[in-house]
Design an enzyme around this catalytic site. Structure first.
Site, PDB file in Angstrom:
ATOM      1  N   ARG A 150      59.250  38.566  63.210  1.00 17.89           N
ATOM      2  CA  ARG A 150      58.473  38.459  64.458  1.00 17.89           C
ATOM      3  C   ARG A 150      57.385  39.528  64.506  1.00 17.89           C
ATOM      4  NH1 ARG A 150      61.888  38.308  69.872  1.00 17.89           N
ATOM      5  NH2 ARG A 150      62.006  40.536  69.430  1.00 17.89           N
ATOM      6  N   LYS A 194      54.936  40.169  70.454  1.00 17.03           N
ATOM      7  CA  LYS A 194      55.417  41.343  71.206  1.00 17.03           C
ATOM      8  C   LYS A 194      54.330  42.418  71.202  1.00 17.03           C
ATOM      9  CE  LYS A 194      60.031  43.186  71.819  1.00 17.03           C
ATOM     10  NZ  LYS A 194      60.095  42.971  73.254  1.00 17.03           N
ATOM     11  N   GLU A 220      59.241  32.792  81.414  1.00 21.77           N
ATOM     12  CA  GLU A 220      60.288  33.798  81.193  1.00 21.77           C
ATOM     13  C   GLU A 220      60.110  34.933  82.177  1.00 21.77           C
ATOM     14  OE1 GLU A 220      60.050  35.864  77.436  1.00 21.77           O
ATOM     15  OE2 GLU A 220      57.938  35.394  77.206  1.00 21.77           O
TER      16      GLU A 220
HETATM   17  N1  PLP Z   1      60.968  37.936  76.271  1.00 26.50           N
HETATM   18  C1  PLP Z   1      60.290  39.098  76.349  1.00 26.50           C
HETATM   19  C2  PLP Z   1      59.001  39.102  77.082  1.00 26.50           C
HETATM   20  C3  PLP Z   1      60.827  40.254  75.760  1.00 26.50           C
HETATM   21  O1  PLP Z   1      60.175  41.407  75.847  1.00 26.50           O
HETATM   22  C4  PLP Z   1      62.063  40.183  75.096  1.00 26.50           C
HETATM   23  C5  PLP Z   1      62.621  41.353  74.448  1.00 26.50           C
HETATM   24  O2  PLP Z   1      62.531  41.556  73.275  1.00 26.50           O
HETATM   25  C6  PLP Z   1      62.724  38.952  75.040  1.00 26.50           C
HETATM   26  C7  PLP Z   1      62.150  37.853  75.636  1.00 26.50           C
HETATM   27  C8  PLP Z   1      64.025  38.826  74.344  1.00 26.50           C
HETATM   28  O3  PLP Z   1      63.849  38.794  72.958  1.00 26.50           O
HETATM   29  P1  PLP Z   1      65.001  39.268  71.984  1.00 26.50           P
HETATM   30  O4  PLP Z   1      66.189  38.444  72.290  1.00 26.50           O
HETATM   31  O5  PLP Z   1      64.456  38.998  70.636  1.00 26.50           O
HETATM   32  O6  PLP Z   1      65.222  40.711  72.255  1.00 26.50           O
HETATM   33  C1  COI Z   2      64.077  44.150  74.257  1.00 24.65           C
HETATM   34  O1  COI Z   2      64.925  43.476  74.820  1.00 24.65           O
HETATM   35  O2  COI Z   2      64.253  44.675  73.145  1.00 24.65           O
HETATM   36  C2  COI Z   2      62.772  44.369  74.859  1.00 24.65           C
HETATM   37  O3  COI Z   2      61.885  44.790  74.159  1.00 24.65           O
HETATM   38  C3  COI Z   2      62.565  44.113  76.286  1.00 24.65           C
HETATM   39  C4  COI Z   2      62.064  45.305  77.012  1.00 24.65           C
HETATM   40  C5  COI Z   2      61.832  44.870  78.415  1.00 24.65           C
HETATM   41  C6  COI Z   2      62.990  46.467  76.968  1.00 24.65           C
END
Ligand code: PLP
Ligand code: COI
Length: 340
Positions: free
Chosen positions: A82, A184, A220
């Site tokens: 990612r 991200k 989201e």
């Molecule tokens: N959506 C956003 C905007 C995020 O910042 C995060 C955090 O990483 C997620 C979703 C969840 O992603 P993940 O499950 O890969 O941590």
């Molecule tokens: C994560 O879940 O790793 C994120 O980056 C989300 C952030 C809001 C802490």
């Protein structure tokens, strides 16, 4: 390994400095070898790409202590891939994916004393990130970059842990169609700060963002994807090109189907259908699965049948199975658990 004297069970989601972090520099078209350093500060030009035009992206993953005392992390290869997507979209050089995973391991190993013990409710949050470090004044990508990884022990993202939270429908947008919502990028979070401060001031835990073009579909929150459970026990998760592809959400889709025998639907979710769902939750590395009890739509409350006291029963099963896999209590699909 002797652990640090930390009150693990009362940690919130905050930063504390740990012993070592990984740093690698990109210059003249190549990454250097990278080193672990004790220096938690960064010095750079006042005109750095990150400072002027927000050229930065990041990742988030966790390390866990398993019941039998191993230290593991969860699907770091997906964070590496990612981050590659984020870098490509932001005109940044990609840090090689295999080296990303190796550097994550090095950082966790070097800070093993900060990996919270099994059963403490805390985990080690790992934050890889990259930024343009050389001077740019015309709008263009930097020539030099720094890739770093630090880690910090954390507790639950939302106060109260597994207690259902209340969120509100937000009038501002998080991500434009064809924009950067699917990567991200630091900029996605900068532009959500006004809304999150306002949500907290109004007594809400988070913002629900709708699709920017039509405001009819659920996207989201600022830091997690949505999961919904229908009254007949199907897992439904919103699909959109402007949502971050959550690794937790992708993992939960597998857990639901393969471990719990549930039906799974990944599809556009209209806002006007959520009143019919039985359960709702936020999922992400930081959020794990945080149950949502109530959604406030400009004063109109959508209250899920699971209520405000505890996680709904299906969400709980998903939570127990996912965390069971992450903590080594339940056998993981091939490649999901990486030993440090
Ligand atoms: N959506 C956003 C905007 C995020 O910042 C995060 C955090 O990483 C997620 C979703 C969840 O992603 P993940 O499950 O890969 O941590
Ligand atoms: C994560 O879940 O790793 C994120 O980056 C989300 C952030 C809001 C802490």
């Amino acid at each position: 390994m002797e652990k640090k004297n930390i009150d693990w069970s009362n940690l919130g989601f905050g930063y504390q400095v740990t012993d070592k972090r990984f740093v690698s520099n990109y210059k003249n078209g190549a990454w250097d070898e990278g080193v672990l350093t004790e220096d938690a500060t960064i010095t750079m030009t006042e005109c750095a790409g990150v400072l002027q035009y927000a050229q930065t992206c990041f990742e988030g993953l966790k390390a866990y202590t398993t019941e039998d005392g191993r230290t593991v992390c969860f699907r770091p290869d997906l964070n590496a891939s990612r981050m590659k997507d984020s870098c490509e979209r932001l005109q940044m050089p990609v840090f090689p994916e295999d080296k990303f995973v190796e550097a994550v391991k090095e950082v966790v190993r070097a800070n093993e004393a900060y990996v919270p013990p099994f059963g403490s409710g805390a985990t080690l949050y790992i934050r890889p990130y990259m930024f343009g470090s050389s001077a740019v004044i015309g709008v263009k990508p930097a020539d030099e970059y720094q890739f770093r990884i630090f880690c910090t022990p954390v507790g639950p993202y939302f106060k109260g842990g597994a207690k259902p939270i209340t969120i509100r429908v937000c009038d501002y947008d998080r991500a434009a169609p064809h924009g950067t919502g699917h990567i991200k990028a630091g900029l996605n979070y900068a532009m959500s700060l006004y809304q999150i401060v306002d949500a907290h001031e109004q007594g809400f835990d988070e913002n629900m963002y709708l699709d920017a073009a039509t405001r009819t579909y659920v996207e989201e929150t600022g830091g997690a994807n949505f999961i919904f459970i229908t009254k007949d026990g199907t897992l439904v998760t919103p699909k959109s090109d402007s949502i971050l592809p959550s690794i937790t959400r992708r993992s939960l889709m597998v857990v639901a189907e393969k471990y719990l025998g549930m039906k799974v639907e990944h599809r556009p979710v209209r806002f006007d259908e959520i009143k019919d769902f039985a359960e709702c939750g936020l999922c992400g590395t930081a959020a794990v699965i945080s149950p949502v009890g109530k959604i406030n739509d400009h004063g109109n409350e959508i209250c899920f049948p699971s209520g405000m006291d505890e996680m709904g029963p299906v969400t709980k099963k998903l939570y127990d199975t996912l965390t069971g896999i992450q903590m080594g209590r339940i056998e993981a699909p091939e490649g999901w658990i990486v030993e440090i």
